[in-house]
Design an enzyme around this catalytic site. Structure first.
Site, PDB file in Angstrom:
ATOM      1  N   GLY A   8       0.811  -1.464   0.043  1.00 59.15           N
ATOM      2  CA  GLY A   8      -0.110   0.063   0.083  1.00 59.15           C
ATOM      3  C   GLY A   8       1.033   1.291   0.171  1.00 59.15           C
ATOM      4  CG  LEU A  10       1.941   3.960  -4.886  1.00 62.24           C
ATOM      5  CD1 LEU A  10       1.660   3.700  -6.570  1.00 62.24           C
ATOM      6  CD2 LEU A  10       3.248   4.626  -4.801  1.00 62.24           C
ATOM      7  N   GLY A  11      -0.439   4.609  -1.029  1.00 65.59           N
ATOM      8  CA  GLY A  11      -1.700   5.045  -0.149  1.00 65.59           C
ATOM      9  C   GLY A  11      -1.492   6.444   0.835  1.00 65.59           C
ATOM     10  CD  GLN A  12      -4.088   9.965   4.812  1.00 64.18           C
ATOM     11  OE1 GLN A  12      -4.635   8.800   5.513  1.00 64.18           O
ATOM     12  NE2 GLN A  12      -4.510  11.333   5.303  1.00 64.18           N
ATOM     13  CG  ASP A  34      -0.367   0.685  -4.109  1.00 72.66           C
ATOM     14  OD1 ASP A  34      -1.520   0.267  -4.258  1.00 72.66           O
ATOM     15  OD2 ASP A  34      -0.219   1.349  -3.024  1.00 72.66           O
ATOM     16  CB  ILE A  35      -3.379  -2.899  -6.587  1.00 71.57           C
ATOM     17  CG1 ILE A  35      -3.898  -1.624  -6.036  1.00 71.57           C
ATOM     18  CG2 ILE A  35      -3.648  -4.197  -5.746  1.00 71.57           C
ATOM     19  CD1 ILE A  35      -5.362  -1.779  -6.002  1.00 71.57           C
ATOM     20  CG  ASP A  52      -4.120  -8.143  -5.154  1.00 68.48           C
ATOM     21  OD1 ASP A  52      -4.572  -8.144  -4.126  1.00 68.48           O
ATOM     22  OD2 ASP A  52      -5.223  -8.768  -6.093  1.00 68.48           O
ATOM     23  CE1 TYR A 141     -10.011   1.254   8.419  1.00 69.81           C
ATOM     24  CE2 TYR A 141     -10.466   2.323  10.369  1.00 69.81           C
ATOM     25  CZ  TYR A 141      -9.585   2.050   9.550  1.00 69.81           C
ATOM     26  OH  TYR A 141      -8.432   2.777   9.482  1.00 69.81           O
ATOM     27  CE  LYS A 145      -6.955  -0.350  10.320  1.00 72.93           C
ATOM     28  NZ  LYS A 145      -5.971  -0.677   9.563  1.00 72.93           N
TER      29      LYS A 145
HETATM   30  N1  SER Z   1      -8.635   7.660   9.224  1.00 67.92           N
HETATM   31  C1  SER Z   1      -9.397   6.548   9.315  1.00 67.92           C
HETATM   32  C2  SER Z   1     -10.609   6.410   8.867  1.00 67.92           C
HETATM   33  O1  SER Z   1     -11.248   7.620   9.056  1.00 67.92           O
HETATM   34  C3  SER Z   1      -9.438   6.133  11.019  1.00 67.92           C
HETATM   35  O2  SER Z   1      -8.422   5.144  11.078  1.00 67.92           O
HETATM   36  O3  SER Z   1     -11.128   5.547   8.426  1.00 67.92           O
END
Ligand code: SER
Length: 315
Positions: A8, A10-12, A34-35, A52, A141, A145
């Site tokens: 990941g 290239l993510g935030q 990244d994918i 992937d 989510y 986690k």
């Molecule tokens: N920034 C994340 C979200 O809002 C929190 O882990 O999903």
């Protein structure tokens, strides 16, 4: 950390973490995966491979070929996207994590993956949320986690994999935008302040959540990974935070630089209910005591830097 393999990338978080780690550990020692590939600095400034994370074989082979000694697993769906696609979220977030943990076990790597304020839920104490407390999240989510924290601790105790993690709050940055998170408003508000002088928030006033500026988040990852493992009583994952704010707090701070800034509301019930199920503020004392966590940016310092950097970026 010497040979670092990032999913990941290239993510935030990954797009800035990759660049920072290349500066610290050497360009050729950090492989971004990244994918997809794009023209970002993370994708172009050093080793890169398409991986992937649901393809465990490809991940192990690519990491083995690179002679990785560290896996940083970032690929995941954020909270609002996961809520819209819960089955896909389970498969990607949990399948990807299992493959990354297995890669670390097979290659004997140190391991990092982020958890989140989303790992808490409606029955968690809301203010100054302790390190060790009730974790019964109400979102897919959050379930991912919590399961991820447990799995990473399991790999440490059962297989001796050196797993470490942070429960990140909303992360604010001017480089790569977040996608599909509940805390994204706290990034969008700065972009819109510069572009249009106003913002319509999907999170209601009075809804407090923890936030942190990206440089503090990146420094925290490096500090935790470099920390003496013998001193860690916790592993997956540490509460970290820099500020607890609501949309009005951010707007008031922006107005010190852009006096006419207007904030209005059009509340999104899905993201609002996710936000209300999360803590108002985290207690980060375990991270401070066990490995010296420190955040440099409060709301004022972050806002000044965000607005300045975004002015340069957006012309
Ligand atoms: N920034 C994340 C979200 O809002 C929190 O882990 O999903």
């Amino acid at each position: 950390m010497k040979r670092i393999f990032i999913t990941g990338a290239l993510g935030q978080i990954g797009s800035e973490l990759t660049v920072m780690l290349r500066k610290i550990y050497g360009t050729d020692n950090v492989m971004a995966t990244d994918i997809r590939r794009n023209d970002s600095e993370a994708a172009q400034s050093g080793p890169f491979a398409i991986v992937d994370v649901t393809d465990g074989r490809k991940m192990v082979e690519t990491a083995k070929q690179f002679k990785a000694d560290t896996i940083i697993h970032m690929a995941a769906l954020l909270s609002a996207t996961a809520e819209a696609n819960p089955v896909f979220a389970w498969n990607l977030n949990m399948g990807g994590l299992m493959n990354a943990l297995e890669t670390a076990r097979e290659l004997g790597c140190q391991f990092f993956t982020p958890s989140s304020i989303g790992a808490f839920g409606p029955s968690t104490p809301k203010d100054n949320t302790p390190q060790d407390t009730v974790q019964r999240p109400a979102t897919m989510y959050g379930i991912n986690k919590v399961a991820g924290e447990l799995l990473a601790d399991y790999y440490f105790h059962r297989f001796g994999v050196d797993t470490r993690g942070l429960r990140f709050p909303g992360l604010i940055s001017y480089v790569a935008p977040p996608g599909g998170g509940t805390t994204d408003y706290a990034v969008e508000i700065y972009y819109e302040a510069i572009k249009n002088g106003k913002y319509t928030s999907y999170i209601n006033k009075g809804t407090y959540m923890d936030m942190m500026y990206m440089p503090d988040a990146l420094n925290a990852i490096v500090a935790l990974m470099e920390a003496d493992g013998a001193k860690l009583k916790h592993r997956n994952s540490f509460n970290v935070t820099a500020m607890s704010v609501d949309p009005e707090d951010i707007a008031a701070e922006i107005r010190k630089h852009i006096p006419g800034f207007e904030l209005t509301y059009d509340v999104d019930p899905v993201r609002q209910s996710i936000a209300e199920s999360w803590p108002n503020s985290l207690d980060a004392s375990a991270a401070i005591e066990e490995w010296g966590f420190k955040a440099e940016y409060d709301l004022a310092k972050m806002t000044e830097d965000m607005l300045q950097k975004l002015r340069e970026k957006l012309g």
